[in-house]
Scaffold this motif. Structure first.
Motif, PDB file in Angstrom:
ATOM      1  N   GLN A   8      -4.657   6.815   1.560  1.00 30.65           N
ATOM      2  CA  GLN A   8      -4.315   7.430   0.278  1.00 30.65           C
ATOM      3  C   GLN A   8      -4.115   6.388  -0.819  1.00 30.65           C
ATOM      4  O   GLN A   8      -4.559   6.583  -1.954  1.00 30.65           O
ATOM      5  CB  GLN A   8      -3.064   8.290   0.420  1.00 30.65           C
ATOM      6  N   ARG A   9      -3.469   5.285  -0.501  1.00 31.33           N
ATOM      7  CA  ARG A   9      -3.220   4.253  -1.515  1.00 31.33           C
ATOM      8  C   ARG A   9      -4.532   3.670  -2.035  1.00 31.33           C
ATOM      9  O   ARG A   9      -4.714   3.494  -3.237  1.00 31.33           O
ATOM     10  CB  ARG A   9      -2.349   3.138  -0.919  1.00 31.33           C
ATOM     11  N   GLN A  10      -5.468   3.409  -1.120  1.00 36.43           N
ATOM     12  CA  GLN A  10      -6.766   2.859  -1.536  1.00 36.43           C
ATOM     13  C   GLN A  10      -7.561   3.875  -2.359  1.00 36.43           C
ATOM     14  O   GLN A  10      -8.222   3.513  -3.332  1.00 36.43           O
ATOM     15  CB  GLN A  10      -7.586   2.444  -0.304  1.00 36.43           C
ATOM     16  N   LEU A  11      -7.457   5.141  -1.971  1.00 30.52           N
ATOM     17  CA  LEU A  11      -8.194   6.176  -2.689  1.00 30.52           C
ATOM     18  C   LEU A  11      -7.657   6.384  -4.103  1.00 30.52           C
ATOM     19  O   LEU A  11      -8.389   6.790  -5.004  1.00 30.52           O
ATOM     20  CB  LEU A  11      -8.128   7.504  -1.920  1.00 30.52           C
ATOM     21  N   GLN A  12      -6.384   6.094  -4.312  1.00 27.36           N
ATOM     22  CA  GLN A  12      -5.770   6.307  -5.615  1.00 27.36           C
ATOM     23  C   GLN A  12      -5.900   5.107  -6.552  1.00 27.36           C
ATOM     24  O   GLN A  12      -5.467   5.179  -7.705  1.00 27.36           O
ATOM     25  CB  GLN A  12      -4.292   6.657  -5.434  1.00 27.36           C
ATOM     26  N   GLN A  13      -6.516   4.041  -6.084  1.00 20.10           N
ATOM     27  CA  GLN A  13      -6.683   2.862  -6.930  1.00 20.10           C
ATOM     28  C   GLN A  13      -7.567   3.183  -8.135  1.00 20.10           C
ATOM     29  O   GLN A  13      -8.507   3.973  -8.041  1.00 20.10           O
ATOM     30  CB  GLN A  13      -7.299   1.707  -6.124  1.00 20.10           C
ATOM     31  N   SER A  14      -7.248   2.569  -9.264  1.00 19.96           N
ATOM     32  CA  SER A  14      -7.997   2.759 -10.516  1.00 19.96           C
ATOM     33  C   SER A  14      -8.110   4.243 -10.887  1.00 19.96           C
ATOM     34  O   SER A  14      -9.166   4.726 -11.296  1.00 19.96           O
ATOM     35  CB  SER A  14      -9.409   2.152 -10.394  1.00 19.96           C
ATOM     36  N   ASP A  15      -6.977   4.964 -10.723  1.00 20.28           N
ATOM     37  CA  ASP A  15      -6.938   6.396 -11.034  1.00 20.28           C
ATOM     38  C   ASP A  15      -8.015   7.168 -10.283  1.00 20.28           C
ATOM     39  O   ASP A  15      -8.679   8.054 -10.829  1.00 20.28           O
ATOM     40  CB  ASP A  15      -7.087   6.625 -12.539  1.00 20.28           C
ATOM     41  N   CYS A  16      -8.199   6.813  -9.021  1.00 23.35           N
ATOM     42  CA  CYS A  16      -9.155   7.479  -8.117  1.00 23.35           C
ATOM     43  C   CYS A  16     -10.611   7.217  -8.489  1.00 23.35           C
ATOM     44  O   CYS A  16     -11.509   7.883  -7.965  1.00 23.35           O
ATOM     45  CB  CYS A  16      -8.903   8.987  -8.062  1.00 23.35           C
ATOM     46  N   GLN A  17     -10.861   6.262  -9.379  1.00 18.65           N
ATOM     47  CA  GLN A  17     -12.240   5.919  -9.742  1.00 18.65           C
ATOM     48  C   GLN A  17     -12.630   4.654  -8.970  1.00 18.65           C
ATOM     49  O   GLN A  17     -12.587   3.551  -9.487  1.00 18.65           O
ATOM     50  CB  GLN A  17     -12.345   5.678 -11.256  1.00 18.65           C
ATOM     51  N   ASN A  18     -13.007   4.819  -7.717  1.00 17.08           N
ATOM     52  CA  ASN A  18     -13.353   3.666  -6.888  1.00 17.08           C
ATOM     53  C   ASN A  18     -14.427   4.042  -5.866  1.00 17.08           C
ATOM     54  O   ASN A  18     -14.740   5.218  -5.663  1.00 17.08           O
ATOM     55  CB  ASN A  18     -12.100   3.107  -6.197  1.00 17.08           C
ATOM     56  N   LYS A  42     -17.294   7.653  -1.605  1.00 22.10           N
ATOM     57  CA  LYS A  42     -17.810   7.847  -0.245  1.00 22.10           C
ATOM     58  C   LYS A  42     -17.155   9.046   0.435  1.00 22.10           C
ATOM     59  O   LYS A  42     -17.824   9.850   1.094  1.00 22.10           O
ATOM     60  CB  LYS A  42     -17.581   6.580   0.587  1.00 22.10           C
ATOM     61  N   VAL A  43     -15.841   9.169   0.272  1.00 29.46           N
ATOM     62  CA  VAL A  43     -15.128  10.307   0.870  1.00 29.46           C
ATOM     63  C   VAL A  43     -15.598  11.611   0.232  1.00 29.46           C
ATOM     64  O   VAL A  43     -15.835  12.613   0.921  1.00 29.46           O
ATOM     65  CB  VAL A  43     -13.600  10.139   0.699  1.00 29.46           C
ATOM     66  N   PHE A  44     -15.755  11.588  -1.080  1.00 35.77           N
ATOM     67  CA  PHE A  44     -16.225  12.782  -1.791  1.00 35.77           C
ATOM     68  C   PHE A  44     -17.631  13.176  -1.340  1.00 35.77           C
ATOM     69  O   PHE A  44     -17.904  14.354  -1.084  1.00 35.77           O
ATOM     70  CB  PHE A  44     -16.208  12.526  -3.299  1.00 35.77           C
ATOM     71  N   GLY A  81      -6.320  19.048  -4.606  1.00 38.40           N
ATOM     72  CA  GLY A  81      -4.878  19.073  -4.831  1.00 38.40           C
ATOM     73  C   GLY A  81      -4.242  17.697  -4.698  1.00 38.40           C
ATOM     74  O   GLY A  81      -3.310  17.370  -5.445  1.00 38.40           O
ATOM     75  N   LYS A  82      -4.759  16.879  -3.774  1.00 40.24           N
ATOM     76  CA  LYS A  82      -4.189  15.541  -3.559  1.00 40.24           C
ATOM     77  C   LYS A  82      -4.676  14.524  -4.580  1.00 40.24           C
ATOM     78  O   LYS A  82      -3.945  13.615  -4.965  1.00 40.24           O
ATOM     79  CB  LYS A  82      -4.559  15.044  -2.147  1.00 40.24           C
ATOM     80  N   PHE A  83      -5.936  14.679  -5.034  1.00 38.17           N
ATOM     81  CA  PHE A  83      -6.528  13.660  -5.908  1.00 38.17           C
ATOM     82  C   PHE A  83      -7.138  14.272  -7.172  1.00 38.17           C
ATOM     83  O   PHE A  83      -8.340  14.144  -7.425  1.00 38.17           O
ATOM     84  CB  PHE A  83      -7.609  12.879  -5.143  1.00 38.17           C
ATOM     85  N   PRO A  84      -6.338  14.948  -7.999  1.00 36.63           N
ATOM     86  CA  PRO A  84      -6.891  15.572  -9.213  1.00 36.63           C
ATOM     87  C   PRO A  84      -7.471  14.563 -10.202  1.00 36.63           C
ATOM     88  O   PRO A  84      -8.411  14.887 -10.935  1.00 36.63           O
ATOM     89  CB  PRO A  84      -5.681  16.303  -9.807  1.00 36.63           C
ATOM     90  N   SER A  85      -6.946  13.344 -10.210  1.00 32.91           N
ATOM     91  CA  SER A  85      -7.441  12.326 -11.150  1.00 32.91           C
ATOM     92  C   SER A  85      -8.910  12.011 -10.928  1.00 32.91           C
ATOM     93  O   SER A  85      -9.629  11.639 -11.863  1.00 32.91           O
ATOM     94  CB  SER A  85      -6.634  11.026 -11.014  1.00 32.91           C
TER      95      SER A  85
END
Length: 258
Positions: free
Chosen positions: A3-13, A18-20, A48-52
């Motif tokens: 989750q922490r890695q996925l949320q980096q740069s406001d989820c723009q990474n 890849k997950v998407f 719900g977890k990553f709206p950004s």
């Protein structure tokens, strides 16, 4: 776990992309109605977890998800239509909440864009798709938590605009053997997007696909010239290019400031 890695740069990474894309594969490959029900549940959790990832920064993920969900809204299975409609309503609601209950501008724009693409790619717009739009409106009207805000009105406006595009497309199909009437209808619809260049570009791309499929290559080329002019005009306004003068005016296109 990530989750922490996925949320980096406001989820723009890269990892988020890849997950998407993995989630999208489940919608792009034929699945049973039972499997799709679980896919929709997973996507609700993901949004719900990553709206950004969808409502901030670039709109690529938002646009891709809207496209795939709308395809499912046209599914032959009534249960899949209902599940897809519920996911789409949830997605718009999350957009509204993310924008502090002000608007659903991003999902509105991307959904209209996706509809325009699907008209050319999959020929949506029949009774199944209309049924899904009705389900979405029913969700909005029955959502007690959103009763005192403008969200239901925005949802109604969006579905109304989608129906307008579908109706215009149906009229085009009726006049497909009347070239002059067909061109006039296409031109009117493209002009209705004049204040939103991204949507106008999408419709022009759809027109180009239809022209190419019918063997009208010069008309398809003209659509792409219009698209190039729109992009040039946008880049000029952003200060990225200064080579061209009167980009759109030179081929008689009027582009309003957005």
């Amino acid at each position: 776990t990530f989750q922490r890695q996925l949320q980096q740069s406001d989820c723009q990474n890269v990892l988020m992309k890849k997950v998407f894309d993995t989630h999208m594969l489940f919608l792009q490959i034929n699945q049973s109605a039972a499997a799709l029900k679980h896919v929709f549940a997973a996507l609700r959790l993901f949004v719900g977890k990553f709206p950004s990832a969808f409502f901030q920064g670039q709109a690529d993920l938002c646009g891709s998800l809207c496209y795939e969900i709308l395809k499912c809204c046209n599914h032959r299975s009534r249960s899949t239509q209902t599940e897809a409609s519920a996911l789409l309503y949830f997605f718009m609601r999350k957009n509204f909440e993310f924008n502090k209950q002000k608007s659903i501008v991003r999902s509105h724009l991307q959904l209209i864009k996706a509809v325009s693409q699907l008209i050319a790619d999959a020929g949506i717009g029949g009774s199944r798709f209309q049924h899904s739009l009705a389900i979405i409106n029913n969700f909005a009207n029955g959502d007690k938590q959103m009763k005192n805000v403008n969200f239901p009105a925005e949802v109604k406006d969006l579905t109304k605009r989608i129906r307008t595009v579908l109706m215009a497309t149906a009229q085009m199909k009726e006049h497909e053997k009347d070239p002059e009437m067909l061109v006039d209808l296409q031109y009117s619809l493209a002009n209705s997007y004049a204040s939103t260049p991204e949507l106008r570009r999408t419709w022009l791309e759809s027109m180009a696909k239809i022209h190419a499929r019918n063997g009208d290559l010069s008309e398809a080329a003209m659509c792409y010239i219009h698209i190039a002019a729109l992009i040039a005009e946008y880049l000029k306004r952003k200060g990225n290019i200064s080579v061209f003068k009167n980009n759109c005016v030179s081929i008689n296109i009027t582009v309003q400031n957005n």
